[in-house]
Design an enzyme around this catalytic site. Structure first.
Site, mmCIF file in Angstrom:
data_model
loop_
_atom_site.group_PDB
_atom_site.id
_atom_site.type_symbol
_atom_site.label_atom_id
_atom_site.label_comp_id
_atom_site.label_asym_id
_atom_site.label_seq_id
_atom_site.Cartn_x
_atom_site.Cartn_y
_atom_site.Cartn_z
ATOM 1 N N LYS A 105 37.132 21.004 76.456
ATOM 2 C CA LYS A 105 37.425 22.304 77.090
ATOM 3 C C LYS A 105 38.135 23.090 76.159
ATOM 4 O O LYS A 105 38.988 22.993 75.852
ATOM 5 C CB LYS A 105 38.628 21.801 77.929
ATOM 6 C CG LYS A 105 38.474 22.889 79.270
ATOM 7 C CD LYS A 105 39.894 23.151 80.100
ATOM 8 C CE LYS A 105 40.971 23.867 79.226
ATOM 9 N NZ LYS A 105 40.715 25.207 79.196
ATOM 10 N N GLU A 121 49.127 17.564 69.448
ATOM 11 C CA GLU A 121 49.572 18.374 68.170
ATOM 12 C C GLU A 121 50.181 19.662 68.973
ATOM 13 O O GLU A 121 49.330 20.269 69.302
ATOM 14 C CB GLU A 121 48.256 18.547 67.369
ATOM 15 C CG GLU A 121 48.791 19.083 65.892
ATOM 16 C CD GLU A 121 49.176 20.610 65.716
ATOM 17 O OE1 GLU A 121 50.171 20.880 65.960
ATOM 18 O OE2 GLU A 121 48.060 21.143 65.525
ATOM 19 N N GLU A 140 59.467 29.259 69.222
ATOM 20 C CA GLU A 140 58.149 29.505 68.650
ATOM 21 C C GLU A 140 57.822 30.657 69.159
ATOM 22 O O GLU A 140 57.483 30.977 70.153
ATOM 23 C CB GLU A 140 57.291 28.470 68.902
ATOM 24 C CG GLU A 140 55.852 28.632 68.220
ATOM 25 C CD GLU A 140 55.050 27.485 68.235
ATOM 26 O OE1 GLU A 140 54.232 27.011 67.537
ATOM 27 O OE2 GLU A 140 54.994 26.926 69.652
#
Length: 485
Positions: free
Chosen positions: A180, A255, A386
């Site tokens: 996906k 990850e 982030e």
């Protein structure tokens, strides 16, 4: 190129066939450089994912897992050659869909795709077990067997490259894949699926289901016949995947994010460090999980580094990613652009100094000026969170202990860099930095032969190298009674 698809709609790829979504629904993907319509894409729903998983299971049990391992490897090598022959098509498509400069895709992304596929093609017939002399009256050994059907959910920042990081080792191990892609950048994933068929991979080995995370992604995570989910993306979604995987206790590799520290000491080659720091934060418009977004600089050289980094930022050429001279393209979407601009305003409000940049570039597309903040405090949000954009936070430190405290002082632990001519210090920092990868006197290079990943909010498990083989296989013990010794 974009009008080659039937009806102008990019399809799903299930069981070796391109097809519309069962619901007939589509979604739009835009060109980030202009904000204009690029293509319509079939939107996979739960039933489409169910069909893809059934196709992958059938291919796994009847064709791919039973195939001679060397033949699987040969097909993967053929796949790599087909990709090579379509290089320019893929470069153009990736650039149009993601906003990445064509020069960067030619230099890094596409060579990495081919390298990854050829590397794991070589692994296909080299996945071995061990013989362990447990007892004199038995022959005992282990074999590694493919896990089964893998759900691979990939992000929008490196669609081709990260897609292949997941596809290649899974297929080499004998697994089949339901892929996906991110709904913002689905086009090259669909094309990869078509090229896999052109290379001779059996139908159902690689299925591609573009769609939205809350529907297609969740269906993959929840599906009881998917044995493994491998995901690259945000920590928020990573936690949701962990919760969803509990249904059948499927294996998971994550990850996730990063807020990597790039540490510069006064004894370093300052010009080399600044060049690498610029690349480390502005490459791919800062949309890199391991971006060196926190540049920790000894207070005695803070102003020098900030000024030189700002000069490099000012010298970058922003513009059309289809032009070979462009060094930085747009960010991927309007949502991402506004998120980054919000963080820039947060940095200003917190008292950080904008040395250069700090605004949108132009009024067409999703361009942001490469931005350098100086005199950033460790507790500021632009130092802790982030941003995923071209925003560098230059943070002063006093001494080695202070640098370590700052570097390890976030919830992330993906990567870090150290710049020093003192190798004793370098070795001490490589031991004490909480990071899956530590670069010394360089920043950013990776290689498919080396494990990649982090812990905490950077995820868990490792991709690349031999570590990836363990991700997609399960050890089995065989115990044969040989009678009295």
């Amino acid at each position: 190129m974009l009008d080659q698809k039937t009806g102008g709609i990019y399809p799903l790829l299930i069981g070796g066939e391109t097809r519309p979504a069962l619901s007939g629904r589509t979604f739009e993907t835009l060109n980030p450089a202009t904000g204009a319509h690029l293509a319509h894409v079939a939107e996979a729903g739960v039933e489409d994912v169910n069909l893809a998983v059934a196709s992958a299971r059938k291919a796994f049990e009847e064709v791919w897992a039973p195939m001679r391992a060397a033949d699987r490897g040969a097909l993967l090598l053929r796949f790599a050659e087909v990709i090579r022959s379509h290089s320019e098509e893929l470069v153009e498509l990736e650039s149009l869909d993601s906003g990445k400069p064509v020069s960067a895709i030619r230099r890094q992304d596409l060579p990495a795709v081919i390298d990854t596929l050829t590397y794991y093609a070589g692994w296909a017939d080299k996945i071995t077990g061990t013989v362990t002399p447990a007892r004199p009256d038995a022959l005992t050994y282990t074999v590694r067997e493919p896990l089964g059907v893998v759900g691979a959910i990939i992000p929008w920042n490196f669609p081709l490259m990260i897609g292949m990081w997941k596809i290649a080792p899974a297929l080499a191990c004998g697994c089949t894949v339901v892929l996906k892609p991110a709904e913002i950048t689905p086009l090259t994933a669909i094309r990869l699926g078509e090229l896999a068929l052109e290379a001779g991979l059996p139908p159902g080995v690689l299925n591609v289901v573009p769609g939205f995370g809350k529907v297609a992604g969740q269906a993959i995570v929840d599906h009881p016949d998917i044995d493994k989910v491998t995901f690259t993306g945000s920590p928020v979604v990573g936690r949701q995947i962990l919760q969803g995987s509990a249904g059948n206790l499927k294996r998971v590799t994550l990850e996730l994010g990063g807020k990597s520290a790039n540490i510069i000491f006064p004894d370093a080659d300052i010009d080399a460090a600044v060049r690498a720091a610029g690349s480390g934060i502005f490459f791919n418009t800062g949309q890199v999980c391991s971006a060196g977004s926190r540049i920790l600089v000894h207070e005695s050289i803070h102003d020098e580094v900030a000024e030189k980094l700002a000069a490099r930022a000012k010298g970058m050429r922003l513009g059309n990613p289809q032009e070979s001279g462009t060094s930085m393209g747009p960010v991927v979407s309007e949502v991402q652009m506004n998120r980054i601009l919000d963080y820039i305003e947060i940095g200003r409000a917190e008292g950080a100094e904008v040395v250069t940049g700090g605004a949108r570039h132009g009024d067409q597309g999703y361009f942001i000026e490469p931005t350098v903040f100086a005199n950033v405090r460790h507790d500021m949000r632009i130092s802790q969170e982030e941003i995923f954009g071209p925003v560098a936070a230059v943070v002063p430190f006093k001494d080695d202990d202070d640098a370590l405290r700052l570097a390890n002082g976030t919830v992330y632990s993906l990567a870090a860099g150290v710049w020093t001519s003192d190798m004793t210090r370098a070795h001490r920092f490589t031991r004490k930095l909480k990071a899956g990868t530590v670069w010394v006197n360089t920043y950013g290079p990776t290689d498919i032969r080396l494990p990649w990943g982090g812990v905490r909010d950077s995820g868990f498990g490792r991709e690349h190298g031999e570590e990836a083989i363990a991700n997609f296989t399960e050890p089995k013990v065989v115990w044969i009674n040989t009678g009295p010794a």
